[in-house]
Design a protein around this motif. Structure first.
Motif, PDB file in Angstrom:
ATOM      1  N   GLU A 117       7.103  44.438  25.467  1.00 36.05           N
ATOM      2  CA  GLU A 117       7.645  45.593  25.885  1.00 36.05           C
ATOM      3  C   GLU A 117       8.003  46.111  26.623  1.00 36.05           C
ATOM      4  O   GLU A 117       8.870  46.977  27.100  1.00 36.05           O
ATOM      5  CB  GLU A 117       6.369  46.303  25.298  1.00 36.05           C
ATOM      6  N   VAL A 118       8.067  45.063  27.922  1.00 34.80           N
ATOM      7  CA  VAL A 118       8.523  45.631  29.314  1.00 34.80           C
ATOM      8  C   VAL A 118      10.343  45.768  29.077  1.00 34.80           C
ATOM      9  O   VAL A 118      10.369  46.674  29.541  1.00 34.80           O
ATOM     10  CB  VAL A 118       8.209  44.797  30.124  1.00 34.80           C
ATOM     11  N   LEU A 119      10.195  44.333  28.965  1.00 42.01           N
ATOM     12  CA  LEU A 119      11.373  44.508  28.150  1.00 42.01           C
ATOM     13  C   LEU A 119      12.571  45.357  28.014  1.00 42.01           C
ATOM     14  O   LEU A 119      13.459  45.857  28.815  1.00 42.01           O
ATOM     15  CB  LEU A 119      12.058  42.886  27.800  1.00 42.01           C
ATOM     16  N   LYS A 120      11.829  46.306  27.383  1.00 39.29           N
ATOM     17  CA  LYS A 120      12.371  47.050  26.129  1.00 39.29           C
ATOM     18  C   LYS A 120      12.675  48.285  26.498  1.00 39.29           C
ATOM     19  O   LYS A 120      13.790  49.233  26.960  1.00 39.29           O
ATOM     20  CB  LYS A 120      12.090  47.607  25.050  1.00 39.29           C
ATOM     21  N   ARG A 121      11.549  48.791  27.687  1.00 39.52           N
ATOM     22  CA  ARG A 121      11.171  49.450  29.059  1.00 39.52           C
ATOM     23  C   ARG A 121      12.610  49.246  29.617  1.00 39.52           C
ATOM     24  O   ARG A 121      13.044  49.878  30.345  1.00 39.52           O
ATOM     25  CB  ARG A 121       9.817  49.383  29.299  1.00 39.52           C
ATOM     26  N   LEU A 122      12.730  48.377  30.401  1.00 37.62           N
ATOM     27  CA  LEU A 122      13.847  48.073  31.677  1.00 37.62           C
ATOM     28  C   LEU A 122      14.930  48.701  31.163  1.00 37.62           C
ATOM     29  O   LEU A 122      15.797  48.616  31.590  1.00 37.62           O
ATOM     30  CB  LEU A 122      13.807  46.276  31.356  1.00 37.62           C
ATOM     31  N   LYS A 123      15.390  47.766  29.256  1.00 33.59           N
ATOM     32  CA  LYS A 123      16.634  47.609  28.836  1.00 33.59           C
ATOM     33  C   LYS A 123      17.087  49.469  28.191  1.00 33.59           C
ATOM     34  O   LYS A 123      18.076  49.960  28.858  1.00 33.59           O
ATOM     35  CB  LYS A 123      16.704  46.891  27.621  1.00 33.59           C
ATOM     36  N   ALA A 124      16.099  49.934  28.262  1.00 32.61           N
ATOM     37  CA  ALA A 124      16.100  52.040  28.280  1.00 32.61           C
ATOM     38  C   ALA A 124      16.547  52.102  29.821  1.00 32.61           C
ATOM     39  O   ALA A 124      16.658  53.774  30.264  1.00 32.61           O
ATOM     40  CB  ALA A 124      15.150  52.038  28.212  1.00 32.61           C
ATOM     41  N   LEU A 125      16.790  51.813  30.858  1.00 32.73           N
ATOM     42  CA  LEU A 125      16.380  52.185  32.193  1.00 32.73           C
ATOM     43  C   LEU A 125      18.231  52.680  32.195  1.00 32.73           C
ATOM     44  O   LEU A 125      19.235  52.005  31.751  1.00 32.73           O
ATOM     45  CB  LEU A 125      16.358  51.549  33.347  1.00 32.73           C
ATOM     46  N   PRO A 126      18.226  53.167  32.923  1.00 34.37           N
ATOM     47  CA  PRO A 126      19.785  53.829  33.354  1.00 34.37           C
ATOM     48  C   PRO A 126      20.747  53.131  33.949  1.00 34.37           C
ATOM     49  O   PRO A 126      20.204  52.495  34.714  1.00 34.37           O
ATOM     50  CB  PRO A 126      20.078  55.389  34.380  1.00 34.37           C
ATOM     51  N   GLY A 127      21.534  52.531  33.443  1.00 33.85           N
ATOM     52  CA  GLY A 127      22.562  50.667  34.175  1.00 33.85           C
ATOM     53  C   GLY A 127      21.789  50.049  34.045  1.00 33.85           C
ATOM     54  O   GLY A 127      22.115  48.696  34.375  1.00 33.85           O
ATOM     55  N   PHE A 128      20.747  49.892  33.054  1.00 34.32           N
ATOM     56  CA  PHE A 128      20.237  48.082  32.350  1.00 34.32           C
ATOM     57  C   PHE A 128      20.899  47.937  31.245  1.00 34.32           C
ATOM     58  O   PHE A 128      20.243  48.645  30.295  1.00 34.32           O
ATOM     59  CB  PHE A 128      19.058  48.313  32.862  1.00 34.32           C
ATOM     60  N   GLY A 129      21.919  46.923  31.167  1.00 37.00           N
ATOM     61  CA  GLY A 129      21.543  46.141  29.389  1.00 37.00           C
ATOM     62  C   GLY A 129      19.990  45.458  29.251  1.00 37.00           C
ATOM     63  O   GLY A 129      19.682  44.905  30.639  1.00 37.00           O
ATOM     64  N   GLU A 130      21.010  44.123  28.579  1.00 32.10           N
ATOM     65  CA  GLU A 130      20.094  43.093  28.200  1.00 32.10           C
ATOM     66  C   GLU A 130      20.051  41.585  29.151  1.00 32.10           C
ATOM     67  O   GLU A 130      18.384  41.890  29.420  1.00 32.10           O
ATOM     68  CB  GLU A 130      20.295  42.714  26.754  1.00 32.10           C
ATOM     69  N   GLN A 131      21.109  41.447  29.575  1.00 29.96           N
ATOM     70  CA  GLN A 131      20.722  40.737  30.686  1.00 29.96           C
ATOM     71  C   GLN A 131      20.595  41.295  32.182  1.00 29.96           C
ATOM     72  O   GLN A 131      19.410  40.803  32.824  1.00 29.96           O
ATOM     73  CB  GLN A 131      22.719  40.395  30.981  1.00 29.96           C
ATOM     74  N   LYS A 132      20.615  42.609  33.135  1.00 33.85           N
ATOM     75  CA  LYS A 132      20.084  43.027  34.217  1.00 33.85           C
ATOM     76  C   LYS A 132      18.456  43.122  33.884  1.00 33.85           C
ATOM     77  O   LYS A 132      17.468  42.687  34.692  1.00 33.85           O
ATOM     78  CB  LYS A 132      20.186  44.042  34.137  1.00 33.85           C
ATOM     79  N   ALA A 133      17.796  43.290  33.071  1.00 35.61           N
ATOM     80  CA  ALA A 133      16.468  43.713  32.213  1.00 35.61           C
ATOM     81  C   ALA A 133      15.622  42.183  32.243  1.00 35.61           C
ATOM     82  O   ALA A 133      14.822  42.379  32.569  1.00 35.61           O
ATOM     83  CB  ALA A 133      16.403  44.782  30.804  1.00 35.61           C
ATOM     84  N   LYS A 134      16.180  40.746  31.442  1.00 39.01           N
ATOM     85  CA  LYS A 134      15.719  39.941  31.085  1.00 39.01           C
ATOM     86  C   LYS A 134      15.713  39.466  32.751  1.00 39.01           C
ATOM     87  O   LYS A 134      14.665  38.811  33.088  1.00 39.01           O
ATOM     88  CB  LYS A 134      16.674  39.230  31.036  1.00 39.01           C
ATOM     89  N   ILE A 135      16.479  39.249  33.797  1.00 41.07           N
ATOM     90  CA  ILE A 135      16.878  38.996  34.956  1.00 41.07           C
ATOM     91  C   ILE A 135      15.230  40.035  35.696  1.00 41.07           C
ATOM     92  O   ILE A 135      14.450  39.178  36.560  1.00 41.07           O
ATOM     93  CB  ILE A 135      18.075  39.154  35.596  1.00 41.07           C
TER      94      ILE A 135
END
Length: 195
Positions: A117-135
């Motif tokens: 869920e945290v990963l999903k929320r991070l990926k929804a942020l402006p300027g964040f994609g999959e890789q950036k969210a995982k990092i």
């Protein structure tokens, strides 16, 4: 375990990252096509120009004025204009979706959000994609003591113990060098791979 961050080589810039979760999030946003330590020093540049670092103040600032502040030399990023717009949008997103509290990204909700869920929320942020969210998720777990259930799995290889893949693994100058070496090898391998 909460680890003191040493990402920029500048104690004042690192202190801001340690003290303000939004500053850390902005540093991650800026960490693209730009040296890691300079990206994470961006929030300090903004703070110096705005008499403090406050996501509400950033969101309330006229976007053109904020972009101007971001491109003023030394700019917050080599693409200061577009990144300034993203930072502004990120501040607005946190206010609109997380009551202006960055940490609500990983703490708000019943039940408390798990790693996926945290990963999903991070990926929804402006300027964040999959890789950036995982990092960023890996950074939260490895260095900030934020360890929602399943965070390592959700962060993928960035969550691996002892890895030197990303800014999530940087704790000093030595590990910064190791992460740089890993990235250089990965880039060379990608170039050498048949198309």
């Amino acid at each position: 375990m909460l680890r003191e961050l040493h990402l920029t080589g500048d104690p004042a810039a690192d202190k801001l990252l340690n003290d303000d979760p939004f500053a850390l999030l902005v540093g991650m946003l800026l960490d693209q096509q730009f040296p890691m330590e300079h990206a994470f020093a961006g929030p300090r540049k903004i703070a110096d120009r705005m008499d403090g670092f406050d996501l509400h103040k950033i969101a309330a600032t006229d976007i053109e004025k904020f972009v101007e502040l971001c491109v003023t030399p030394p700019a917050i990023h080599r693409y200061g204009g577009s990144m300034g717009r993203r930072v502004h949008g990120l501040a607005q997103h946190i206010i609109e979706n997380y009551d202006g509290k960055t940490e609500n990204l990983w703490t708000a909700g019943k039940p408390k959000p798990d790693g996926a869920e945290v990963l999903k929320r991070l990926k929804a942020l402006p300027g964040f994609g999959e890789q950036k969210a995982k990092i960023f998720l890996a950074m939260l777990g490895k260095q900030r003591g934020v360890e929602p259930k399943g965070w390592r799995e959700a962060a993928g290889s960035y969550g691996d113990r002892g890895s030197r893949r990303s800014i999530a693994d940087v704790v000093d100058a030595k590990t910064l060098g190791e992460v740089r070496a890993f990235k250089k090898e990965a880039k060379a391998a990608a170039k050498a791979a048949p198309a």
